[in-house]
Scaffold this motif. Structure first.
Motif, mmCIF file in Angstrom:
data_model
loop_
_atom_site.group_PDB
_atom_site.id
_atom_site.type_symbol
_atom_site.label_atom_id
_atom_site.label_comp_id
_atom_site.label_asym_id
_atom_site.label_seq_id
_atom_site.Cartn_x
_atom_site.Cartn_y
_atom_site.Cartn_z
ATOM 1 N N ARG A 195 0.661 -1.531 0.472
ATOM 2 C CA ARG A 195 -0.497 -0.138 0.113
ATOM 3 C C ARG A 195 1.106 1.291 -0.156
ATOM 4 O O ARG A 195 0.598 1.938 -0.431
ATOM 5 N N PHE A 196 1.967 1.384 0.582
ATOM 6 C CA PHE A 196 3.263 2.499 0.831
ATOM 7 C C PHE A 196 3.642 2.363 -1.067
ATOM 8 O O PHE A 196 3.582 4.041 -1.043
ATOM 9 N N LEU A 197 3.966 1.304 -0.565
ATOM 10 C CA LEU A 197 4.687 1.622 -2.193
ATOM 11 C C LEU A 197 3.531 2.512 -3.320
ATOM 12 O O LEU A 197 3.714 3.135 -4.502
ATOM 13 N N LEU A 198 2.705 1.938 -2.978
ATOM 14 C CA LEU A 198 1.537 1.813 -4.538
ATOM 15 C C LEU A 198 1.229 3.493 -4.397
ATOM 16 O O LEU A 198 1.368 4.045 -5.758
ATOM 17 N N ARG A 199 0.936 4.449 -3.112
ATOM 18 C CA ARG A 199 0.465 5.275 -2.924
ATOM 19 C C ARG A 199 1.791 6.533 -3.401
ATOM 20 O O ARG A 199 1.184 7.523 -4.201
ATOM 21 N N ARG A 200 3.121 6.170 -2.862
ATOM 22 C CA ARG A 200 4.243 6.562 -3.315
ATOM 23 C C ARG A 200 4.424 6.641 -5.182
ATOM 24 O O ARG A 200 4.810 7.246 -5.925
ATOM 25 N N LEU A 201 3.918 5.725 -5.344
ATOM 26 C CA LEU A 201 4.042 5.999 -6.847
ATOM 27 C C LEU A 201 2.690 6.246 -7.452
ATOM 28 O O LEU A 201 3.426 7.321 -8.421
ATOM 29 N N LEU A 202 1.413 6.379 -7.136
ATOM 30 C CA LEU A 202 0.648 7.093 -7.598
ATOM 31 C C LEU A 202 1.297 8.715 -7.409
ATOM 32 O O LEU A 202 0.971 10.208 -8.123
ATOM 33 N N GLU A 203 1.833 9.042 -6.100
ATOM 34 C CA GLU A 203 2.202 10.433 -5.955
ATOM 35 C C GLU A 203 3.410 10.669 -7.032
ATOM 36 O O GLU A 203 3.133 11.654 -7.816
ATOM 37 N N MET A 204 4.331 9.756 -7.259
ATOM 38 C CA MET A 204 5.139 10.373 -8.075
ATOM 39 C C MET A 204 4.597 10.974 -9.514
ATOM 40 O O MET A 204 5.024 11.310 -10.148
ATOM 41 N N GLU A 255 11.451 1.277 -0.756
ATOM 42 C CA GLU A 255 9.944 0.381 -0.081
ATOM 43 C C GLU A 255 10.616 -0.856 -0.371
ATOM 44 O O GLU A 255 10.766 -1.952 -0.387
ATOM 45 N N LEU A 256 10.950 -0.472 -1.846
ATOM 46 C CA LEU A 256 11.131 -1.528 -3.141
ATOM 47 C C LEU A 256 12.254 -2.508 -2.846
ATOM 48 O O LEU A 256 12.455 -3.622 -2.956
ATOM 49 N N MET A 257 13.552 -1.761 -1.990
ATOM 50 C CA MET A 257 14.879 -2.358 -2.052
ATOM 51 C C MET A 257 14.917 -2.576 -0.917
ATOM 52 O O MET A 257 15.597 -3.437 0.021
ATOM 53 N N GLN A 258 13.576 -2.522 -0.037
ATOM 54 C CA GLN A 258 13.481 -2.871 1.653
ATOM 55 C C GLN A 258 14.968 -1.886 2.434
ATOM 56 O O GLN A 258 15.381 -2.420 3.714
ATOM 57 N N PHE A 259 14.429 -0.700 2.502
ATOM 58 C CA PHE A 259 16.476 0.124 2.932
ATOM 59 C C PHE A 259 15.414 0.532 3.819
ATOM 60 O O PHE A 259 14.174 1.226 3.692
ATOM 61 N N GLY A 260 16.558 0.481 5.343
ATOM 62 C CA GLY A 260 15.937 1.177 6.658
ATOM 63 C C GLY A 260 15.707 2.243 6.598
ATOM 64 O O GLY A 260 15.211 2.908 7.484
ATOM 65 N N ASP A 261 16.741 3.452 5.625
ATOM 66 C CA ASP A 261 17.000 4.544 6.563
ATOM 67 C C ASP A 261 16.381 5.045 5.487
ATOM 68 O O ASP A 261 16.954 5.540 4.224
#
Length: 394
Positions: A195-204, A255-261
């Motif tokens: 869901r987080f990934l989809l929101r950021r994609l739509l924002e982009m 989020e796609l790369m599971q990068f924590g920082d």
């Protein structure tokens, strides 16, 4: 804390007064927004993709850095030879794409900016890669185990030690990760939130089209038909670009790369001094400058003020590099705009405090980077389409 936004709201109120200008342009020109036209910004010829080809070639420099490190790790080449190879590699990263952009006529300005942006990021990443691996070799020679810095995020991936990090997978994870500073063990998130990934994609997607729409509807006709660039809402476009890149796009990649920082920016809108703004609006670049440029200068005995000015010079160089070369004209607007921040920072720190300092920072943002970019656009249009405009006027 969004207290600094109040000063920006004053400028928004002033922009509302330009409402009649917007209505006049809408009545005169109609709706100029064309989503399909975005493609032409990157591709002048649909069968020739010079910017994409240039980015693909960057893999050669990535592999050169990786295999140089592998040879250094096993001792088949000396530290001096490795440093020389890195100088050649990093110098080529700086010169090769700029020469290509200048020589290839089918390269569009937007495509050139994008390609040079990718190579600039690659240059900073590989420089950090070189430094961190060198530190690991020094630690290994001292027979100490390399320390691992962990930020937010859960460590759900296996721990890596030097030279086990010198793999293709590790290298390309770092290349695509939204950071400029290399670590053997990055903080990682436990899962990808769809869901987080989809929101950021739509924002982009939405914000990209909004930026292009504002440029098409407001900037293009103003530049074409008058010499009043300051009436253009370029500051608003700059703010939209900031949110699109630093919040939507970088969080999407992380989020796609599971990068924590995820600390890509801090509350720069509350800045009461110019240095606070530059230290907090672009955290990845700020961390790189501190780690690989500013602190090494201090360790060599350079005083703080000359070191800070050197950081501004480096930043000004890359700003000019990313704009002048793709447009194939050298106006030094970006360089001069960046260096003007030095006396401005001294003035604000000495004479202004609190809310007044914040207002001064906002004014510098409104008449700073956006206006410099618009000056390039204006000059580019005059050079390439000035004759057409004069003919229309006649």
């Amino acid at each position: 804390n969004y207290r600094g936004i109040l000063n920006w709201c004053v400028t928004v109120t002033m922009r509302v007064l330009d409402g009649p200008l917007f209505l006049f342009q809408l009545h005169r020109y109609g709706i100029l927004v064309d989503p399909i036209q975005v493609v032409s910004l990157f591709l002048k010829d649909p069968y020739s993709w010079p910017a994409a080809c240039l980015i693909i070639v960057s893999n050669v420099f990535i592999m050169a850095a990786l295999y140089t490190e592998r040879r250094l790790a096993v001792g088949t080449i000396s530290e001096g030879t490795g440093a020389f190879l890195y100088c050649v590699n990093l110098g080529a990263i700086l010169c090769f794409p700029s020469a290509t952009v200048l020589i290839v006529n089918s390269m569009t300005p937007v495509g050139g900016v994008f390609a040079l942006g990718v190579y600039t990021v690659l240059l900073l990443k590989l420089y950090s890669y070189k430094d961190v691996n060198k530190w690991c070799r020094e630690i290994r020679q001292a027979k100490a185990r390399p320390s691992v810095h962990r930020a937010n995020g859960n460590a759900v991936h296996s721990h890596v030690t030097y030279p086990g990090n010198l793999t293709h997978r590790d290298m390309y994870y770092f290349i695509f990760a939204p950071t400029l500073c290399y670590e053997l063990n990055f903080p990682r998130s436990p899962r990808i939130r769809k869901r987080f990934l989809l929101r950021r994609l739509l924002e982009m997607l939405f914000l990209m089209q909004l930026q292009v729409g504002l440029i098409q509807q407001w900037m293009v006709p103003t530049v074409q038909n008058s010499m009043k660039p300051f009436q253009v809402p370029n500051h608003l476009i700059w703010l939209i670009f900031f949110y699109w890149f630093f919040h939507s796009s970088m969080n999407f990649v992380a989020e796609l790369m599971q990068f924590g920082d995820r600390e890509f920016y801090r509350d720069w809108w509350n800045s009461e001094t110019v240095p606070y703004f530059w230290a907090n609006w672009n955290i990845p670049v700020h961390k790189w400058c501190l780690r690989h440029f500013y602190k090494p200068m201090l360790r060599r005995g350079v005083n703080k003020l000359p070191a800070q000015i050197a950081v501004f010079l480096l930043s000004a160089f890359f700003h000019e590099y990313l704009v002048s070369i793709p447009l194939k004209m050298f106006r030094l607007w970006a360089f001069m705009g960046m260096m003007a921040q030095v006396p401005l920072a001294l003035f604000v720190a000495r004479f202004l405090r609190g809310n007044y300092g914040n207002a001064a920072v906002w004014m510098s943002l409104i008449i700073g980077q956006p206006i410099a970019v618009l000056m390039y656009v204006h000059d580019y249009y005059v050079l390439h389409y000035g004759g057409v405009s004069e003919a229309r006027t006649a």
